[in-house]
Scaffold this active site. Structure first.
Site, PDB file in Angstrom:
ATOM      1  N   HIS A  19     -14.682 -50.527 -34.977  1.00  0.00           N
ATOM      2  CA  HIS A  19     -14.714 -51.951 -35.285  1.00  0.00           C
ATOM      3  C   HIS A  19     -13.743 -52.558 -33.950  1.00  0.00           C
ATOM      4  O   HIS A  19     -12.702 -53.285 -34.447  1.00  0.00           O
ATOM      5  CB  HIS A  19     -14.040 -52.109 -36.651  1.00  0.00           C
ATOM      6  CG  HIS A  19     -14.857 -52.207 -37.612  1.00  0.00           C
ATOM      7  ND1 HIS A  19     -15.952 -52.834 -38.167  1.00  0.00           N
ATOM      8  CD2 HIS A  19     -15.344 -50.840 -38.566  1.00  0.00           C
ATOM      9  CE1 HIS A  19     -16.665 -52.598 -39.081  1.00  0.00           C
ATOM     10  NE2 HIS A  19     -16.230 -51.506 -39.326  1.00  0.00           N
ATOM     11  N   SER A 108     -29.588 -45.707 -36.408  1.00  0.00           N
ATOM     12  CA  SER A 108     -31.032 -45.589 -36.448  1.00  0.00           C
ATOM     13  C   SER A 108     -31.639 -46.746 -35.897  1.00  0.00           C
ATOM     14  O   SER A 108     -32.674 -46.816 -35.114  1.00  0.00           O
ATOM     15  CB  SER A 108     -31.275 -45.265 -37.753  1.00  0.00           C
ATOM     16  OG  SER A 108     -31.042 -45.993 -38.631  1.00  0.00           O
ATOM     17  N   ASP A 149     -23.280 -49.605 -30.334  1.00  0.00           N
ATOM     18  CA  ASP A 149     -24.656 -48.591 -30.525  1.00  0.00           C
ATOM     19  C   ASP A 149     -25.659 -48.545 -29.705  1.00  0.00           C
ATOM     20  O   ASP A 149     -26.141 -47.402 -29.191  1.00  0.00           O
ATOM     21  CB  ASP A 149     -24.991 -49.009 -32.076  1.00  0.00           C
ATOM     22  CG  ASP A 149     -23.944 -48.907 -33.210  1.00  0.00           C
ATOM     23  OD1 ASP A 149     -22.828 -48.444 -32.854  1.00  0.00           O
ATOM     24  OD2 ASP A 149     -24.098 -49.587 -34.095  1.00  0.00           O
TER      25      ASP A 149
HETATM   26  C1  GLA Z   1     -21.650 -50.818 -36.442  1.00  0.00           C
HETATM   27  C2  GLA Z   1     -21.817 -51.862 -35.266  1.00  0.00           C
HETATM   28  C3  GLA Z   1     -20.994 -51.632 -34.280  1.00  0.00           C
HETATM   29  C4  GLA Z   1     -19.561 -51.280 -34.519  1.00  0.00           C
HETATM   30  C5  GLA Z   1     -19.539 -50.431 -35.409  1.00  0.00           C
HETATM   31  C6  GLA Z   1     -18.182 -50.198 -36.088  1.00  0.00           C
HETATM   32  O1  GLA Z   1     -22.139 -49.659 -35.844  1.00  0.00           O
HETATM   33  O2  GLA Z   1     -23.151 -51.988 -34.975  1.00  0.00           O
HETATM   34  O3  GLA Z   1     -21.394 -52.591 -33.051  1.00  0.00           O
HETATM   35  O4  GLA Z   1     -19.011 -52.295 -34.497  1.00  0.00           O
HETATM   36  O5  GLA Z   1     -20.162 -50.816 -36.625  1.00  0.00           O
HETATM   37  O6  GLA Z   1     -17.280 -49.583 -35.020  1.00  0.00           O
END
Ligand code: GLA
Length: 340
Positions: A19, A108, A149
């Site tokens: 986060h 995923s 991600d």
């Molecule tokens: C999800 C979001 C990411 C990131 C995480 C928490 O995976 O897609 O962008 O904010 O939560 O770290």
């Protein structure tokens, strides 16, 4: 249909830096050897025709896409989102298969987006592809996710985690010591999109930034200037997590597993107490793992509210509780497309 190419994109596990991405902070994910593959061929006509081995309904999409969030079946929304971002891609026909478990916190959806982007002909840098896919995720799911991600999936480096500065988008590969292994264990709590709780955290961070400025450059005790205790706690998590990410990169580079593990434990406590994204099931799993000999540390990974825990272990240790679902994952290369 005889496919001519395959696109592959990995899921990711985030070692630390949770986060922090949507406020331009630091993250340390690694692309893993679980991924999504699309075997496909390019079409003359402007349509996307895909089946997924994990889904009963096929996807038949006419291009151009108008509203990705309205696409049926649901899993096709991510694909439609990417197609929309790419503007006018050539059509494809193919088969999707994935080893990334859905709803686990191992990205995923990012793996699917990045694989689709490559199959549809996106050919930019890892950052450019990640930005397309992040925008696609926003459009498809409505969740205002950060860049982590998609960037981990597009930019993975074999044997390494990625120290990413989400403001500058700079990526430094950090070798994962050969003396440790990374285990990911599912809590049994399926993580849905949790869009509203996630979006609420994004708003709370913006509220903190309105008072103390960008969290990614805030001094470690700047959260004290925030009167609202909840917003102050959210800010304290983000500011302290950014510092932990930098410390973790150093610990890993030094092969200092006790320090790395301690930072993971601190991260989990901060996510639990200050950020409010853990659950009692995740907390118990982290405590169970941390008490095992040869486990240096553990924490929830991904958005939280269920999903997976990541543990850093000695290589001769398999910390997965009997009967649990989990994986020993290895730092993997990023996404690619290749002829068959
Ligand atoms: C999800 C979001 C990411 C990131 C995480 C928490 O995976 O897609 O962008 O904010 O939560 O770290």
């Amino acid at each position: 249909m005889i496919p001519t190419h395959r696109a592959w994109a990995p899921g990711r596990v985030n070692l630390i830096g949770e986060h922090t991405d949507y406020t331009g902070g630091m993250v340390l994910p690694m692309a893993i050897d679980l991924g999504t593959e699309i075997r496909f061929r390019t079409l003359e006509d402007r349509r996307i025709s895909l089946i997924s081995v994990a889904q009963s309904e096929p996807l038949a999409l006419e291009l151009p896409v108008i509203d990705p969030a309205a696409v049926r079946p649901d899993w096709g929304r991510y694909i439609a989102g990417v197609a929309e971002q790419l503007g006018n891609p050539a059509g494809i026909e193919g088969v999707i298969s994935s080893t990334v478990p859905l709803g686990s916190g191992l990205s995923s959806s990012a793996a699917l987006e990045v694989a689709v982007a490559l199959a549809l002909g996106a050919d930019g840098s890892a950052v450019e592809i990640a930005e397309i896919c992040q925008a696609a995720e926003h459009r498809a799911s409505g969740v205002p996710c950060g860049i982590m991600d998609q960037l981990a999936s597009a930019g993975g480096v074999e044997g390494h985690a990625l120290l990413i500065d989400c403001s500058t988008r700079s990526i430094d590969a950090v070798a994962v010591p050969s003396s440790c292994s990374v285990a990911v264990i599912h809590s049994g709590q399926h993580r849905g999109l949790d869009g509203s709780a996630y979006a609420e955290r994004v708003v709370q961070c913006a509220a903190a930034e309105a008072i103390i400025g960008p969290l990614c450059v805030a001094r470690i005790d700047a959260w004290r200037q925030i009167a609202d205790p909840l917003v102050a706690a959210r800010a304290r998590h983000v500011i302290s997590e950014n510092a932990r990410v930098r410390a973790m990169a150093i610990a890993l580079a030094d092969g200092n597993l006790p320090d790395a593990g301690a930072l993971m434990m601190q991260s989990h406590a901060s996510l639990r107490d200050d950020y409010g994204v853990s659950t009692s099931v995740l907390d118990e799993l982290v405590e169970y793992l941390a008490a095992l000999p040869g486990v240096h540390g553990a924490r929830l990974t991904g958005a939280g509210f269920g999903g997976c825990v990541v543990a850093l272990c000695d290589t001769d240790v398999d910390p997965r509780p009997p009967g649990s679902i989990g994986w020993i994952v290895h730092p993997s290369t990023g996404a690619f497309v290749e002829p068959l």
